[in-house]
Scaffold this motif. Structure first.
Motif, PDB file in Angstrom:
ATOM      1  N   GLN A 131     -14.467  30.417   2.111  1.00  0.00           N
ATOM      2  CA  GLN A 131     -14.737  29.036   2.018  1.00  0.00           C
ATOM      3  C   GLN A 131     -13.880  28.189   2.674  1.00  0.00           C
ATOM      4  O   GLN A 131     -14.306  27.274   3.696  1.00  0.00           O
ATOM      5  CB  GLN A 131     -15.662  29.024   0.858  1.00  0.00           C
ATOM      6  CG  GLN A 131     -16.392  27.457   0.378  1.00  0.00           C
ATOM      7  CD  GLN A 131     -16.060  26.856  -0.784  1.00  0.00           C
ATOM      8  OE1 GLN A 131     -15.656  27.362  -1.736  1.00  0.00           O
ATOM      9  NE2 GLN A 131     -16.323  25.466  -0.793  1.00  0.00           N
ATOM     10  N   ASP A 132     -12.533  28.528   2.056  1.00  0.00           N
ATOM     11  CA  ASP A 132     -11.711  27.229   3.282  1.00  0.00           C
ATOM     12  C   ASP A 132     -10.429  28.686   2.877  1.00  0.00           C
ATOM     13  O   ASP A 132     -10.191  29.811   2.246  1.00  0.00           O
ATOM     14  CB  ASP A 132     -11.930  26.224   2.582  1.00  0.00           C
ATOM     15  CG  ASP A 132     -10.956  26.299   0.495  1.00  0.00           C
ATOM     16  OD1 ASP A 132     -10.599  27.480   0.071  1.00  0.00           O
ATOM     17  OD2 ASP A 132     -12.646  25.497  -0.209  1.00  0.00           O
TER      18      ASP A 132
ATOM     19  N   ASP B  83     -25.958  25.551  -1.877  1.00  0.00           N
ATOM     20  CA  ASP B  83     -24.493  24.872  -1.753  1.00  0.00           C
ATOM     21  C   ASP B  83     -23.218  25.255  -2.373  1.00  0.00           C
ATOM     22  O   ASP B  83     -22.963  25.450  -3.912  1.00  0.00           O
ATOM     23  CB  ASP B  83     -24.925  23.726  -2.402  1.00  0.00           C
ATOM     24  CG  ASP B  83     -24.764  22.184  -1.446  1.00  0.00           C
ATOM     25  OD1 ASP B  83     -23.162  22.512  -1.652  1.00  0.00           O
ATOM     26  OD2 ASP B  83     -24.667  21.157  -0.982  1.00  0.00           O
TER      27      ASP B  83
ATOM     28  N   ARG C  63     -20.410  25.251   4.084  1.00  0.00           N
ATOM     29  CA  ARG C  63     -20.619  24.216   3.118  1.00  0.00           C
ATOM     30  C   ARG C  63     -21.748  24.708   2.300  1.00  0.00           C
ATOM     31  O   ARG C  63     -22.510  24.917   1.232  1.00  0.00           O
ATOM     32  CB  ARG C  63     -21.483  23.138   4.351  1.00  0.00           C
ATOM     33  CG  ARG C  63     -22.703  22.497   3.300  1.00  0.00           C
ATOM     34  CD  ARG C  63     -22.128  21.252   2.292  1.00  0.00           C
ATOM     35  NE  ARG C  63     -22.659  20.520   1.213  1.00  0.00           N
ATOM     36  CZ  ARG C  63     -23.107  19.621   1.191  1.00  0.00           C
ATOM     37  NH1 ARG C  63     -23.284  18.955   2.610  1.00  0.00           N
ATOM     38  NH2 ARG C  63     -24.319  18.900  -0.272  1.00  0.00           N
TER      39      ARG C  63
ATOM     40  N   GLN D 149     -20.597  23.267  -2.928  1.00  0.00           N
ATOM     41  CA  GLN D 149     -19.869  22.078  -3.159  1.00  0.00           C
ATOM     42  C   GLN D 149     -20.768  21.899  -4.561  1.00  0.00           C
ATOM     43  O   GLN D 149     -19.910  21.637  -5.236  1.00  0.00           O
ATOM     44  CB  GLN D 149     -20.040  21.119  -2.009  1.00  0.00           C
ATOM     45  CG  GLN D 149     -19.896  20.663  -0.553  1.00  0.00           C
ATOM     46  CD  GLN D 149     -19.002  21.447  -0.137  1.00  0.00           C
ATOM     47  OE1 GLN D 149     -18.959  21.765  -0.646  1.00  0.00           O
ATOM     48  NE2 GLN D 149     -17.569  21.031   0.604  1.00  0.00           N
ATOM     49  N   THR D 150     -21.591  21.274  -5.060  1.00  0.00           N
ATOM     50  CA  THR D 150     -22.293  21.811  -5.960  1.00  0.00           C
ATOM     51  C   THR D 150     -22.434  22.896  -6.832  1.00  0.00           C
ATOM     52  O   THR D 150     -23.237  22.612  -8.231  1.00  0.00           O
ATOM     53  CB  THR D 150     -23.485  21.153  -5.561  1.00  0.00           C
ATOM     54  OG1 THR D 150     -24.415  21.715  -5.268  1.00  0.00           O
ATOM     55  CG2 THR D 150     -23.394  19.673  -4.641  1.00  0.00           C
TER      56      THR D 150
END
Length: 187
Positions: free
Chosen positions: A25-26, A88, A70, A90-91
């Motif tokens: 993801q990162d 998602d 994302r 992030q959420t």
């Protein structure tokens, strides 16, 4: 008297039978399947977050992370219809559920996001062996084409610089497709 609830904290294991079983993801977070969950493991903090699979699904069959990091798409097989769920990151919430109405396959073997993260391609398994091209944010199926009659398809991918070009690879199969005028055409 209060009722105690169980909460998932850690899972151990790894599901390796997906077409792309691990992604980043990162720089600190690895995304991988374990059982019926997707695990987001932070290697620096040594913590896990979870995305739970659907209750009615049999198993996860494919996973893809969007190039913008994302969203994650997760293909799940079922007795009735295969589906692709987009979350998602992030959420940690479900964003879209994609199903193809005219397809009879119970699983997607490979899925991929376009380089601009606007489109999603999915390859079904037997008996259809169909490549489907979606504008996923609108849940709109733009085109589909039969890619094989009997040979297994292992992987699909987008051209890294052109969202209209797709590659399909399988047992004795290497084909390129282009999306134009609401159709996928081999070239």
């Amino acid at each position: 008297m209060s009722i105690a609830t169980a909460q998932l904290r850690h899972v151990f294991g790894f599901r390796s039978n997906l077409s792309t079983p691990i992604a980043y993801q990162d720089e600190q977070t690895v995304v991988y399947p374990c059982g019926s969950n997707l695990v987001l493991y932070n290697v620096d903090q040594k913590t896990q977050k979870f995305i739970l699979g659907q209750e009615k699904s049999q198993s996860m069959t494919a996973m893809a992370i969007s190039p913008n990091r994302r969203y994650v798409a997760l293909a799940e097989s079922s007795d009735e219809k295969a589906s692709i769920i987009i979350y998602d990151l992030q959420t940690m919430r479900r964003k879209k559920v994609l199903t193809a109405s005219e397809i009879h396959a119970t699983e997607y073997l490979s899925i991929a996001f376009s380089p601009d993260s606007k489109y999603l391609a999915a390859q079904t398994g037997a008996p259809d062996w169909t490549l489907i091209y979606w504008a996923w944010e609108k849940s709109k199926q733009l085109a589909s084409i039969k890619t094989s009659t009997s040979n297994a398809i292992n992987q699909i991918s987008f051209n890294p610089t052109d969202s209209t070009q797709l590659c399909v690879v399988g047992n004795g199969i290497f084909r390129l497709y282009r999306y134009s005028e609401n159709n996928l055409k081999q070239f």
